[in-house]
Design a protein around this motif. Structure first.
Motif, PDB file in Angstrom:
ATOM      1  N   LEU A 111      39.437  42.423  22.693  1.00 40.39           N
ATOM      2  CA  LEU A 111      38.392  43.416  22.950  1.00 40.39           C
ATOM      3  C   LEU A 111      37.322  43.401  21.867  1.00 40.39           C
ATOM      4  CD1 LEU A 111      40.313  46.603  24.171  1.00 40.39           C
ATOM      5  CD2 LEU A 111      38.291  45.625  25.274  1.00 40.39           C
ATOM      6  N   HIS A 126      44.542  38.867  37.218  1.00 35.80           N
ATOM      7  CA  HIS A 126      43.101  38.795  36.976  1.00 35.80           C
ATOM      8  C   HIS A 126      42.458  40.176  36.950  1.00 35.80           C
ATOM      9  CE1 HIS A 126      38.866  37.408  38.339  1.00 35.80           C
ATOM     10  NE2 HIS A 126      38.974  37.356  37.027  1.00 35.80           N
ATOM     11  N   ARG A 127      42.699  40.969  37.963  1.00 38.55           N
ATOM     12  CA  ARG A 127      42.084  42.292  38.027  1.00 38.55           C
ATOM     13  C   ARG A 127      42.562  43.182  36.877  1.00 38.55           C
ATOM     14  NH1 ARG A 127      42.044  44.071  44.444  1.00 38.55           N
ATOM     15  NH2 ARG A 127      40.637  42.409  45.169  1.00 38.55           N
ATOM     16  N   GLU A 128      43.826  43.080  36.567  1.00 35.86           N
ATOM     17  CA  GLU A 128      44.377  43.876  35.467  1.00 35.86           C
ATOM     18  C   GLU A 128      43.688  43.533  34.157  1.00 35.86           C
ATOM     19  OE1 GLU A 128      48.571  44.202  33.009  1.00 35.86           O
ATOM     20  OE2 GLU A 128      48.556  43.295  35.003  1.00 35.86           O
ATOM     21  N   GLU A 130      40.701  42.224  33.779  1.00 35.90           N
ATOM     22  CA  GLU A 130      39.316  42.705  33.834  1.00 35.90           C
ATOM     23  C   GLU A 130      39.240  44.191  33.483  1.00 35.90           C
ATOM     24  OE1 GLU A 130      36.680  39.984  36.833  1.00 35.90           O
ATOM     25  OE2 GLU A 130      37.992  41.483  37.770  1.00 35.90           O
ATOM     26  N   LYS A 131      40.199  44.967  33.963  1.00 37.23           N
ATOM     27  CA  LYS A 131      40.207  46.393  33.654  1.00 37.23           C
ATOM     28  C   LYS A 131      40.436  46.633  32.167  1.00 37.23           C
ATOM     29  CE  LYS A 131      41.781  48.003  38.203  1.00 37.23           C
ATOM     30  NZ  LYS A 131      42.899  48.655  38.961  1.00 37.23           N
ATOM     31  N   ARG A 132      41.361  45.866  31.597  1.00 39.34           N
ATOM     32  CA  ARG A 132      41.640  46.019  30.170  1.00 39.34           C
ATOM     33  C   ARG A 132      40.403  45.710  29.324  1.00 39.34           C
ATOM     34  NH1 ARG A 132      47.113  45.310  27.783  1.00 39.34           N
ATOM     35  NH2 ARG A 132      48.709  45.385  29.394  1.00 39.34           N
ATOM     36  N   LEU A 133      39.596  44.770  29.795  1.00 36.84           N
ATOM     37  CA  LEU A 133      38.478  44.271  28.988  1.00 36.84           C
ATOM     38  C   LEU A 133      37.121  44.717  29.524  1.00 36.84           C
ATOM     39  CD1 LEU A 133      39.832  40.631  28.447  1.00 36.84           C
ATOM     40  CD2 LEU A 133      39.916  42.537  26.834  1.00 36.84           C
ATOM     41  N   LYS A 134      37.103  45.783  30.293  1.00 40.91           N
ATOM     42  CA  LYS A 134      35.834  46.232  30.875  1.00 40.91           C
ATOM     43  C   LYS A 134      34.835  46.675  29.820  1.00 40.91           C
ATOM     44  CE  LYS A 134      37.639  50.897  31.842  1.00 40.91           C
ATOM     45  NZ  LYS A 134      37.922  51.892  32.920  1.00 40.91           N
ATOM     46  N   SER A 135      35.321  47.032  28.629  1.00 38.70           N
ATOM     47  CA  SER A 135      34.418  47.431  27.552  1.00 38.70           C
ATOM     48  C   SER A 135      34.133  46.285  26.584  1.00 38.70           C
ATOM     49  CB  SER A 135      35.005  48.624  26.778  1.00 38.70           C
ATOM     50  OG  SER A 135      36.256  48.280  26.198  1.00 38.70           O
ATOM     51  N   PRO A 137      31.862  43.224  26.765  1.00 31.70           N
ATOM     52  CA  PRO A 137      30.849  42.478  27.520  1.00 31.70           C
ATOM     53  C   PRO A 137      30.758  41.006  27.155  1.00 31.70           C
ATOM     54  CG  PRO A 137      29.821  43.865  25.852  1.00 31.70           C
ATOM     55  CD  PRO A 137      31.265  44.244  25.892  1.00 31.70           C
ATOM     56  N   ASP A 140      34.399  36.945  29.250  1.00 30.00           N
ATOM     57  CA  ASP A 140      34.388  36.664  30.680  1.00 30.00           C
ATOM     58  C   ASP A 140      35.817  36.334  31.108  1.00 30.00           C
ATOM     59  OD1 ASP A 140      33.612  35.996  33.288  1.00 30.00           O
ATOM     60  OD2 ASP A 140      33.280  33.897  32.735  1.00 30.00           O
TER      61      ASP A 140
END
Length: 283
Positions: A111, A126-128, A130-135, A137, A140
């Motif tokens: 992060l 994959h989705r999990e 992405e949620k963990r790393l949504k903050s 930017p 990728d």
């Protein structure tokens, strides 16, 4: 002789059918068949103890090309100096929540990266991720299919080429190499892939198998305890079979590279590495 050939044919046919079923049930569209570079060098940083020597003696060479880090490397002090462009997580353990402080530290380290980095994770996570790393930017998140595919060579190579499967991914280095190939790199340098686990195998007088797998960084006491707990109850033949799967997968990768239309070099630059599938060289 004929009976052996017939037996081999039906064995391959069965493995092919099994591989096809696994692809249908487990593989998802992940885009790994789409090249993102046209050639060039990538350095894969395994976590074996020899990588410490490379970091100490060859740091300028390490950062002269895009690199790919794996597993708990983000927890190592040198992570922010190396600034790998790519990162691969494959073990389901990395996606378990609230059970391991080292895993939590790993995600916090990812992060906090201050450079652009692509994180590859199994498609089911994959989705999990992405949620963990949504903050984050600068990170990728991309998916890969860790689906072990065996069977007829044409079928296997077709699956590899489309990113639907790969040689059995017994350890994180196998998907890392396949990801590098899928992205379009044509010179893959492997460091920190000592793979000298057989030297550390032992059996106690209580018939407990001990397998020490050292890294270039020092494992925490909690991580050492977790690994010992995972190996509890595992028999020696199971561990040796696991090693054999990994080393066989490297030869499958070598065979796949030889069949590709473009020239690809995989160079194992790890001193004393047990991997016998790739040409040897130095960084």
């Amino acid at each position: 002789m004929i009976a052996d050939k017939i037996s081999d044919f039906f064995s391959l046919a069965g493995s092919t059918a099994k591989g096809l079923c696994k692809i249908m049930l487990q593989s998802r569209r992940c885009g790994l068949s789409r090249k993102v570079v046209s050639g060039g060098r990538i350095i894969i940083l395994g976590n074996g103890p020899s990588l410490a020597d490379n970091i100490r003696d060859d740091f300028d060479a390490l950062v002269s090309a895009p690199s790919l880090a794996v597993n708990f490397a983000a927890n190592a002090p040198d992570f922010t100096r190396l600034q790998p462009r790519y990162y691969v997580l494959a073990d389901p353990h990395f996606f378990s929540k609230g059970v391991d402080a080292n895993v939590d530290k790993l995600w916090n380290s990812i992060l906090s990266v201050s450079w652009r980095m692509t994180l590859f994770v199994p498609s089911k996570h994959h989705r999990e991720a992405e949620k963990r790393l949504k903050s984050a930017p600068l990170v990728d998140v991309r998916a890969f299919n860790p689906v072990g595919v065996e069977g007829f060579r044409l079928f296997r190579h077709f699956a590899y080429r489309l990113g639907l499967g790969m040689p059995r991914p017994r350890n994180v280095l196998i998907p890392s190499i396949m990801i590098a190939l899928g992205m379009g790199y044509d010179e893959i340098i492997i460091l920190g892939a000592d793979h000298s686990w057989m030297r550390t195998l032992s059996v106690t007088d209580d018939n407990e198998v001990v397998s020490v797998q050292p890294h270039f960084y020092k494992d925490t006491a909690e991580e050492e305890s977790r690994v010992r707990h995972e190996y509890r109850g595992i028999r020696l033949h199971q561990i040796v079979e696991s090693f054999a799967i990994a080393f066989r997968s490297y030869h499958s990768i070598r065979e796949y590279c030889d069949s590709m239309n473009r020239k690809v070099r995989i160079v194992n630059a790890t001193p004393g590495s047990f991997i016998d599938a790739f040409e040897r060289g130095n960084l």
